[in-house]
Design a protein around this motif. Structure first.
Motif, short mmCIF file in Angstrom:
data_model
loop_
_atom_site.label_atom_id
_atom_site.label_comp_id
_atom_site.label_asym_id
_atom_site.label_seq_id
_atom_site.Cartn_x
_atom_site.Cartn_y
_atom_site.Cartn_z
N UNK A 110 0.70 -1.25 -0.13
CA UNK A 110 -0.07 -0.06 -0.07
C UNK A 110 0.94 1.09 0.18
N UNK A 111 0.22 2.22 -0.51
CA UNK A 111 1.12 3.57 -0.54
C UNK A 111 0.21 4.63 -0.49
N UNK A 112 0.52 5.63 0.22
CA UNK A 112 -0.27 6.82 0.52
C UNK A 112 0.63 8.10 0.18
N UNK A 113 0.45 8.71 -0.49
CA UNK A 113 1.22 10.09 -1.26
C UNK A 113 0.53 11.27 -0.76
N UNK A 114 1.30 12.08 -0.31
CA UNK A 114 0.92 13.57 -0.04
C UNK A 114 0.82 14.50 -0.97
N UNK A 115 0.20 15.32 -0.76
CA UNK A 115 -0.16 16.60 -1.98
C UNK A 115 1.19 17.28 -2.43
N UNK A 116 2.19 17.53 -1.71
CA UNK A 116 3.34 18.29 -2.12
C UNK A 116 4.77 17.53 -2.18
N UNK A 117 5.49 17.97 -2.79
CA UNK A 117 6.63 17.34 -3.02
C UNK A 117 7.91 18.60 -2.48
N UNK A 118 8.31 18.15 -1.44
CA UNK A 118 9.33 18.92 -0.78
C UNK A 118 10.20 18.13 0.19
N UNK A 119 11.12 17.41 -0.48
CA UNK A 119 11.91 16.46 0.16
C UNK A 119 12.97 16.76 1.18
N UNK A 120 13.12 16.26 2.26
CA UNK A 120 14.11 16.33 3.32
C UNK A 120 15.22 15.53 2.69
N UNK A 121 16.48 16.21 2.64
CA UNK A 121 17.73 15.65 2.20
C UNK A 121 18.68 15.54 3.18
N UNK A 122 19.57 14.49 3.06
CA UNK A 122 20.71 14.56 4.02
C UNK A 122 21.87 14.40 3.10
N UNK A 123 22.83 15.29 3.27
CA UNK A 123 24.00 15.61 2.59
C UNK A 123 25.19 16.13 3.19
#
Length: 175
Positions: free
Chosen positions: A145-158
């Protein structure tokens, strides 16, 4: 130079190279014997579209390893930039239930796999195999199962820090 020295040089160089590999931050969750587990991770990747599946890499010294090694299902909660506090809570000194004190959590299905209700995406997986390599075990998750939110705003680790990605300016195609 001994073989041991060479291995240490390679290990150090690998760690420096991986600091340059920006990765989305997820929180992996599961439930076993009535207890919930959560761990911040960036070692998550898609595996196959047929069947829909992904993989997670877990250090065998982490607290979530024991339930996963028993074959429990899990969820990969892909965090948004504004959820960096959840990542900190799930990678720091807080343990067990304390890791669920931040964020909006719910449970899926009969097994009660915890998921973050407002994650960018929550990918609920049935465990479908694993193998050990070095200090880690790679667990394969067949997506249920997948639930996808409305926005794309990724938290990134670098480079040892949390960040976010910004879209590049659009470049006009040359005719």
């Amino acid at each position: 130079m001994t073989a041991s020295d060479n291995q240490e040089i390679l290990r150090s160089a690998m760690l420096q190279a991986m600091r340059r590999l920006a990765k989305s931050v997820s929180v992996i969750t599961c439930r076993h014997n009535g207890q919930r587990y959560a761990m911040a991770a960036s070692a998550v990747d898609s595996l196959s579209a047929e069947p829909p599946s992904l993989l997670i890499c877990i250090n065998r010294s982490s607290s979530i390893y024991q339930p996963l090694s028993r074959g429990v299902d899990f969820c990969v909660n892909i965090l948004a930039a504004e959820q960096h506090e959840i990542a900190l809570v799930c990678s720091g000194k807080r343990k067990g239930e304390e890791r669920f004190s931040t964020g909006s959590w719910s449970a899926n299905g009969a097994d009660g796999t915890p998921y973050l209700t407002n994650a960018q995406a929550s990918v609920i997986c049935r465990q479908d195999g694993s193998f050990e390599y070095g200090t880690h075990t790679v667990f394969i998750g067949r997506i249920e199962e997948i639930q996808v939110g409305e926005t794309v705003s990724p938290l990134v680790y670098v480079d040892g820090a949390y960040s976010t990605s910004a879209p590049l300016p659009q470049v006009a195609a040359h005719a």
